[in-house]
Scaffold this active site. Sequence first.
Site, PDB file in Angstrom:
ATOM      1  N   LYS A  32      35.435  44.349  30.383  1.00 45.27           N
ATOM      2  CA  LYS A  32      34.824  45.689  30.305  1.00 45.27           C
ATOM      3  C   LYS A  32      35.816  46.703  29.718  1.00 45.27           C
ATOM      4  O   LYS A  32      35.457  47.490  28.858  1.00 45.27           O
ATOM      5  CB  LYS A  32      34.384  46.178  31.705  1.00 45.27           C
ATOM      6  CG  LYS A  32      33.336  45.316  32.375  1.00 45.27           C
ATOM      7  CD  LYS A  32      32.829  45.936  33.673  1.00 45.27           C
ATOM      8  CE  LYS A  32      33.849  46.014  34.782  1.00 45.27           C
ATOM      9  NZ  LYS A  32      34.283  44.723  35.344  1.00 45.27           N
ATOM     10  N   ARG A 107      29.276  50.342  41.206  1.00 47.05           N
ATOM     11  CA  ARG A 107      29.586  49.006  41.717  1.00 47.05           C
ATOM     12  C   ARG A 107      28.812  48.683  42.993  1.00 47.05           C
ATOM     13  O   ARG A 107      28.948  47.580  43.528  1.00 47.05           O
ATOM     14  CB  ARG A 107      31.066  48.931  42.033  1.00 47.05           C
ATOM     15  CG  ARG A 107      31.905  48.217  40.972  1.00 47.05           C
ATOM     16  CD  ARG A 107      33.293  48.195  41.518  1.00 47.05           C
ATOM     17  NE  ARG A 107      34.220  47.283  40.982  1.00 47.05           N
ATOM     18  CZ  ARG A 107      35.078  47.569  40.006  1.00 47.05           C
ATOM     19  NH1 ARG A 107      35.007  48.700  39.357  1.00 47.05           N
ATOM     20  NH2 ARG A 107      35.986  46.698  39.672  1.00 47.05           N
ATOM     21  N   ARG A 147      46.448  38.944  32.559  1.00 47.44           N
ATOM     22  CA  ARG A 147      46.323  40.314  32.026  1.00 47.44           C
ATOM     23  C   ARG A 147      47.613  41.118  32.204  1.00 47.44           C
ATOM     24  O   ARG A 147      48.221  41.112  33.262  1.00 47.44           O
ATOM     25  CB  ARG A 147      45.167  41.023  32.743  1.00 47.44           C
ATOM     26  CG  ARG A 147      45.017  42.483  32.359  1.00 47.44           C
ATOM     27  CD  ARG A 147      43.642  42.990  32.601  1.00 47.44           C
ATOM     28  NE  ARG A 147      43.227  42.968  33.993  1.00 47.44           N
ATOM     29  CZ  ARG A 147      42.005  43.300  34.397  1.00 47.44           C
ATOM     30  NH1 ARG A 147      41.085  43.644  33.509  1.00 47.44           N
ATOM     31  NH2 ARG A 147      41.690  43.258  35.678  1.00 47.44           N
ATOM     32  N   ARG A 180      48.866  44.350  37.011  1.00 46.47           N
ATOM     33  CA  ARG A 180      48.229  45.076  38.122  1.00 46.47           C
ATOM     34  C   ARG A 180      48.451  44.359  39.447  1.00 46.47           C
ATOM     35  O   ARG A 180      48.353  43.133  39.499  1.00 46.47           O
ATOM     36  CB  ARG A 180      46.724  45.199  37.844  1.00 46.47           C
ATOM     37  CG  ARG A 180      46.372  46.354  36.959  1.00 46.47           C
ATOM     38  CD  ARG A 180      44.929  46.352  36.548  1.00 46.47           C
ATOM     39  NE  ARG A 180      43.973  46.134  37.638  1.00 46.47           N
ATOM     40  CZ  ARG A 180      42.664  46.216  37.498  1.00 46.47           C
ATOM     41  NH1 ARG A 180      42.149  46.525  36.304  1.00 46.47           N
ATOM     42  NH2 ARG A 180      41.854  46.009  38.511  1.00 46.47           N
ATOM     43  N   ARG A 191      37.794  40.199  45.207  1.00 46.05           N
ATOM     44  CA  ARG A 191      37.044  41.030  44.251  1.00 46.05           C
ATOM     45  C   ARG A 191      35.742  40.333  43.850  1.00 46.05           C
ATOM     46  O   ARG A 191      34.708  40.990  43.658  1.00 46.05           O
ATOM     47  CB  ARG A 191      37.922  41.335  43.019  1.00 46.05           C
ATOM     48  CG  ARG A 191      39.023  42.332  43.359  1.00 46.05           C
ATOM     49  CD  ARG A 191      40.163  42.304  42.356  1.00 46.05           C
ATOM     50  NE  ARG A 191      39.827  42.896  41.081  1.00 46.05           N
ATOM     51  CZ  ARG A 191      40.605  42.807  40.008  1.00 46.05           C
ATOM     52  NH1 ARG A 191      41.746  42.148  40.045  1.00 46.05           N
ATOM     53  NH2 ARG A 191      40.234  43.388  38.892  1.00 46.05           N
TER      54      ARG A 191
END
Length: 240
Positions: A32, A107, A147, A180, A191
């Site tokens: 996203k 969300r 990431r 992160r 998550r």
Amino acid sequence: MTSESAVHPPAPAASKFLPGPVLLLGAPGVGKGTQAQRLMADFGIPQISTGDILRDNIARGTELGRAAKGLMDQGQLVPDEMVNDMVKARLEQTDVERGYILDGYPRTLGQAEWLDRFLSLSDEKSPLVAINIQVDEQELLRRITGRRICPVCKTIYNIYSKPPKHSGVCDNEGSPLQHRSDDTENAFIERMKAYNSLTAPVIEHYSKQGRFRDVVGYRPVEEVTAFIESALRELRKAGE
Ligand code: AMP
């Protein structure tokens, strides 16, 4: 409680097409953020990422950041009221007139209902359109753990699929890339639980409203962007 945005100003408008309000939906790691940055550059509209705004608050040590940090590190959602207030403050800024990309919001069904109500009471003429990016869970885990993000220009890298030219350093800024604190396997599992129980109903909510497209997210980044942009043009045309 402060809720200033971490979002950078959008690039100058590169197109006459008016995207209006766009929701980018999908599981954690689906792309996203990457896609929102590309749409922002192509359409000249801002990306509004609730995750980025929360991380900015954590970095600045605000009350909101302190309240959110523990939940975020454990992969849990921040309460609706906090994020709704943040989004309200952001949507009251003037750069959203041609449209904007909501990345990572709503969300929960509570957030979706709040947003629908907020927009129905606002001057916004263009209805929301929603894009749902889909990628299977094994690939999501690889994307999440690989990431790395530039803290300055927010460019997103991946050590497996899109490494920087020099290991650990941003190509544009030369600054050390960050990993992160919630991009770990354990936080990812939490998550995904939050996503499956709380966010999946949001996707159903917007798919029922019709101005909605599923997009396959495991194709090369440029191809996914092209799919999203053509879906947005079709959705806007259908609503004219
Ligand atoms: P993201 O950067 O979108 O992956 O979000 C990172 C984390 O920020 C999430 O795992 C949540 O803890 C929190 N967060 C971001 N957006 C929301 C939201 N709309 N509602 C609740 N929590 C959120």
